[in-house]
Structures are given as C-alpha cells and as structure tokens.
Design a protein around this motif. Structure first.
Motif, PDB file in Angstrom:
ATOM      1  N   GLY A  74       0.796  -1.223   0.000  1.00  7.56           N
ATOM      2  CA  GLY A  74       0.000   0.000   0.000  1.00  7.56           C
ATOM      3  C   GLY A  74       0.827   1.271   0.000  1.00  7.56           C
ATOM      4  N   THR A  75       2.127   1.179   0.289  1.00  6.36           N
ATOM      5  CA  THR A  75       2.992   2.355   0.286  1.00  6.36           C
ATOM      6  C   THR A  75       2.982   2.992  -1.101  1.00  6.36           C
ATOM      7  N   ARG A  76       2.770   4.290  -1.163  1.00  9.69           N
ATOM      8  CA  ARG A  76       2.782   5.022  -2.436  1.00  9.69           C
ATOM      9  C   ARG A  76       4.179   5.575  -2.675  1.00  9.69           C
ATOM     10  N   TYR A  77       4.649   5.458  -3.930  1.00  6.03           N
ATOM     11  CA  TYR A  77       6.012   5.891  -4.248  1.00  6.03           C
ATOM     12  C   TYR A  77       6.122   6.349  -5.692  1.00  6.03           C
ATOM     13  N   GLN A  78       7.133   7.195  -5.943  1.00  8.00           N
ATOM     14  CA  GLN A  78       7.469   7.687  -7.281  1.00  8.00           C
ATOM     15  C   GLN A  78       8.975   7.845  -7.374  1.00  8.00           C
ATOM     16  N   PHE A  79       9.463   8.067  -8.592  1.00  4.61           N
ATOM     17  CA  PHE A  79      10.885   8.284  -8.825  1.00  4.61           C
ATOM     18  C   PHE A  79      11.115   9.651  -9.443  1.00  4.61           C
ATOM     19  N   HIS A  80      12.326  10.175  -9.268  1.00  9.31           N
ATOM     20  CA  HIS A  80      12.793  11.312 -10.061  1.00  9.31           C
ATOM     21  C   HIS A  80      14.300  11.186 -10.192  1.00  9.31           C
ATOM     22  N   PHE A  81      14.858  11.930 -11.127  1.00  8.64           N
ATOM     23  CA  PHE A  81      16.274  11.782 -11.451  1.00  8.64           C
ATOM     24  C   PHE A  81      17.120  12.977 -11.064  1.00  8.64           C
ATOM     25  N   GLY A  82      16.560  13.931 -10.369  1.00  9.91           N
ATOM     26  CA  GLY A  82      17.327  15.046  -9.857  1.00  9.91           C
ATOM     27  C   GLY A  82      17.529  16.189 -10.827  1.00  9.91           C
ATOM     28  N   ASP A  83      17.218  15.993 -12.097  1.00 13.83           N
ATOM     29  CA  ASP A  83      17.437  17.063 -13.067  1.00 13.83           C
ATOM     30  C   ASP A  83      16.148  17.804 -13.420  1.00 13.83           C
ATOM     31  N   THR A  84      15.009  17.305 -12.971  1.00 11.13           N
ATOM     32  CA  THR A  84      13.729  17.994 -13.160  1.00 11.13           C
ATOM     33  C   THR A  84      12.891  17.758 -11.909  1.00 11.13           C
ATOM     34  N   ASP A  85      11.777  18.452 -11.826  1.00 10.08           N
ATOM     35  CA  ASP A  85      10.864  18.250 -10.707  1.00 10.08           C
ATOM     36  C   ASP A  85       9.824  17.176 -11.007  1.00 10.08           C
ATOM     37  N   ASP A  86       9.922  16.513 -12.164  1.00 15.06           N
ATOM     38  CA  ASP A  86       8.945  15.494 -12.545  1.00 15.06           C
ATOM     39  C   ASP A  86       9.019  14.293 -11.619  1.00 15.06           C
ATOM     40  N   LEU A  87       7.886  13.903 -11.075  1.00 21.96           N
ATOM     41  CA  LEU A  87       7.781  12.664 -10.311  1.00 21.96           C
ATOM     42  C   LEU A  87       7.173  11.626 -11.232  1.00 21.96           C
ATOM     43  N   LEU A  88       7.831  10.466 -11.339  1.00 24.13           N
ATOM     44  CA  LEU A  88       7.452   9.455 -12.316  1.00 24.13           C
ATOM     45  C   LEU A  88       7.006   8.170 -11.636  1.00 24.13           C
ATOM     46  N   ALA A  89       6.025   7.531 -12.233  1.00 22.77           N
ATOM     47  CA  ALA A  89       5.548   6.243 -11.740  1.00 22.77           C
ATOM     48  C   ALA A  89       6.571   5.157 -12.056  1.00 22.77           C
ATOM     49  N   ASP A  90       6.479   4.061 -11.346  1.00 26.14           N
ATOM     50  CA  ASP A  90       7.333   2.906 -11.576  1.00 26.14           C
ATOM     51  C   ASP A  90       6.873   2.200 -12.853  1.00 26.14           C
ATOM     52  N   PRO A  91       7.743   2.042 -13.849  1.00 24.27           N
ATOM     53  CA  PRO A  91       7.319   1.357 -15.080  1.00 24.27           C
ATOM     54  C   PRO A  91       7.006  -0.122 -14.846  1.00 24.27           C
ATOM     55  N   ALA A  92       7.408  -0.696 -13.720  1.00 21.64           N
ATOM     56  CA  ALA A  92       7.100  -2.089 -13.398  1.00 21.64           C
ATOM     57  C   ALA A  92       6.036  -2.187 -12.302  1.00 21.64           C
ATOM     58  N   SER A  93       5.281  -1.129 -12.110  1.00 21.57           N
ATOM     59  CA  SER A  93       4.266  -1.082 -11.057  1.00 21.57           C
ATOM     60  C   SER A  93       3.174  -2.123 -11.282  1.00 21.57           C
ATOM     61  N   ARG A  94       2.711  -2.702 -10.191  1.00 24.40           N
ATOM     62  CA  ARG A  94       1.580  -3.628 -10.258  1.00 24.40           C
ATOM     63  C   ARG A  94       0.256  -2.922 -10.014  1.00 24.40           C
ATOM     64  N   PHE A  95       0.308  -1.680  -9.504  1.00 23.22           N
ATOM     65  CA  PHE A  95      -0.929  -0.966  -9.176  1.00 23.22           C
ATOM     66  C   PHE A  95      -0.694   0.535  -9.234  1.00 23.22           C
ATOM     67  N   GLN A  96      -1.545   1.215  -9.995  1.00 24.65           N
ATOM     68  CA  GLN A  96      -1.528   2.674 -10.130  1.00 24.65           C
ATOM     69  C   GLN A  96      -2.883   3.197  -9.673  1.00 24.65           C
ATOM     70  N   PRO A  97      -3.101   3.367  -8.371  1.00 19.34           N
ATOM     71  CA  PRO A  97      -4.428   3.738  -7.873  1.00 19.34           C
ATOM     72  C   PRO A  97      -4.933   5.087  -8.363  1.00 19.34           C
ATOM     73  N   GLU A  98      -4.042   6.006  -8.744  1.00 23.16           N
ATOM     74  CA  GLU A  98      -4.460   7.332  -9.211  1.00 23.16           C
ATOM     75  C   GLU A  98      -4.223   7.504 -10.706  1.00 23.16           C
ATOM     76  N   GLY A  99      -4.007   6.425 -11.431  1.00 19.90           N
ATOM     77  CA  GLY A  99      -3.775   6.510 -12.871  1.00 19.90           C
ATOM     78  C   GLY A  99      -2.294   6.514 -13.201  1.00 19.90           C
ATOM     79  N   LEU A 100      -1.996   6.579 -14.488  1.00 19.57           N
ATOM     80  CA  LEU A 100      -0.630   6.438 -14.971  1.00 19.57           C
ATOM     81  C   LEU A 100       0.326   7.524 -14.506  1.00 19.57           C
ATOM     82  N   SER A 101      -0.161   8.732 -14.285  1.00 16.46           N
ATOM     83  CA  SER A 101       0.745   9.813 -13.885  1.00 16.46           C
ATOM     84  C   SER A 101       0.810   9.992 -12.373  1.00 16.46           C
ATOM     85  N   GLY A 102       0.053   9.206 -11.630  1.00 17.08           N
ATOM     86  CA  GLY A 102       0.075   9.295 -10.167  1.00 17.08           C
ATOM     87  C   GLY A 102       1.118   8.372  -9.570  1.00 17.08           C
TER      88      GLY A 102
END
Length: 162
Positions: A74-102
């Motif tokens: 149930g822990t919610r998590y995202q990634f970023h690479f330090g060069d932008t403020d974009d928070l990205l979903a896990d491409p191997a995620s099993r569950f995206q409760p708020e949709g693809l960009s959440g």
C-alpha cells in the motif's frame, strides 16, 4: 523537496538473490525492496508518500536499488532523477491507484485476494490473435497472401522506427 544536499541516504543494499523479478517494488520480511532500470541516468531518487526522499544506490548496467525497512503493501512511491521536478511512476508497477501519472503503490502478491474463481476463460474458437512485430522495417511487413506482398503498419509503429 528536491534539495539533494539534504536527501536521506540509505545503507547499501546487499546483493539479493531472493528477488522474484529484476525490477519493481517487492515486499520482503523487513520492508520493501525497490529496483529500477534507468541506464541513461547517473542518479535516481525514490519519493515515498510525496514527501520523504531517498537517493537510490547505483548498480552495474544502469540499475538503481534501495531497500527500506518498515514499509509495507500500500505504500505510495514515485521516482525522479534530480534534473527535473517530474515525479514518475514505476514502469514495473503492479498498481496505479491514481492513474498512470500518479504514484505507484506497493502490492504484495502473496497477500492478494483473487476474486475471479468463477471465470472459465474464453473459447479458442473465434478468438483473434494479433501479432505486431516492432522492428525497423520502414513500416512494411511482408504478408503471405496472393497478390499482396506488404502490409503498411506505419500507424502502429513508433515514430522512432520511421
């Protein structure tokens, strides 16, 4: 949130032979193991719950990993690479409760309650199987039909392949 000088550092994750999959979030006895493949990046950060940030450990061949004790399903998590403020979903995620960009959510497959016990599957007769090969073929795929030698798949191909 992205002030990397104050990013929490985590201990180096020991080699893990118990991972079931090469990437994604996996629940283990002590918490959650995260692993991401991003070969074009030098740094990767994991953001938990939108506010706690951890720098992931770089591995060989473009992988990044981090094991965080105390986390669970149930822990919610995202990634970023330090060069932008974009928070990205896990491409191997099993569950995206708020949709693809959440944010992605950790799933423990051992605890998942299946609800499809009455499903009988589909009949093979009448089923359609579509096979599309993504290859640099300039949008043409050979057909084995009399009088037709090429099928134009330009609309199916990624713009990178054209």
């Amino acid at each position: 949130m992205h002030d990397h000088s104050s990013s929490e550092k985590s201990k180096q994750m020991p080699p893990r032979s118990s991972r079931r999959l090469p990437i994604g979030a996996e629940v283990d006895a002590g918490g959650v193991s995260f692993r991401l493949w991003a070969p074009a990046r030098e740094r990767c950060f994991l953001v938990i719950g939108g506010n706690s940030e951890y720098e992931m450990n770089a591995e060989d061949d473009g992988y990044f990993c981090l094991n965080l004790p105390g986390l669970s399903e149930g822990t919610r998590y995202q990634f970023h690479f330090g060069d932008t403020d974009d928070l990205l979903a896990d491409p191997a995620s099993r569950f995206q409760p708020e949709g693809l960009s959440g944010p992605s959510a950790v799933v423990d497959p051992a605890r998942y309650q299946w609800n499809d016990h009455d499903w009988q599957g589909i009949q093979a007769f009448g089923a359609v199987v579509l096979r599309c090969i993504s290859a640099p073929s300039r949008g043409r795929v050979p057909l084995r039909q009399p009088g037709k030698s090429w099928l134009n798949c330009g609309r199916l191909a990624s713009p990178a392949w054209r």
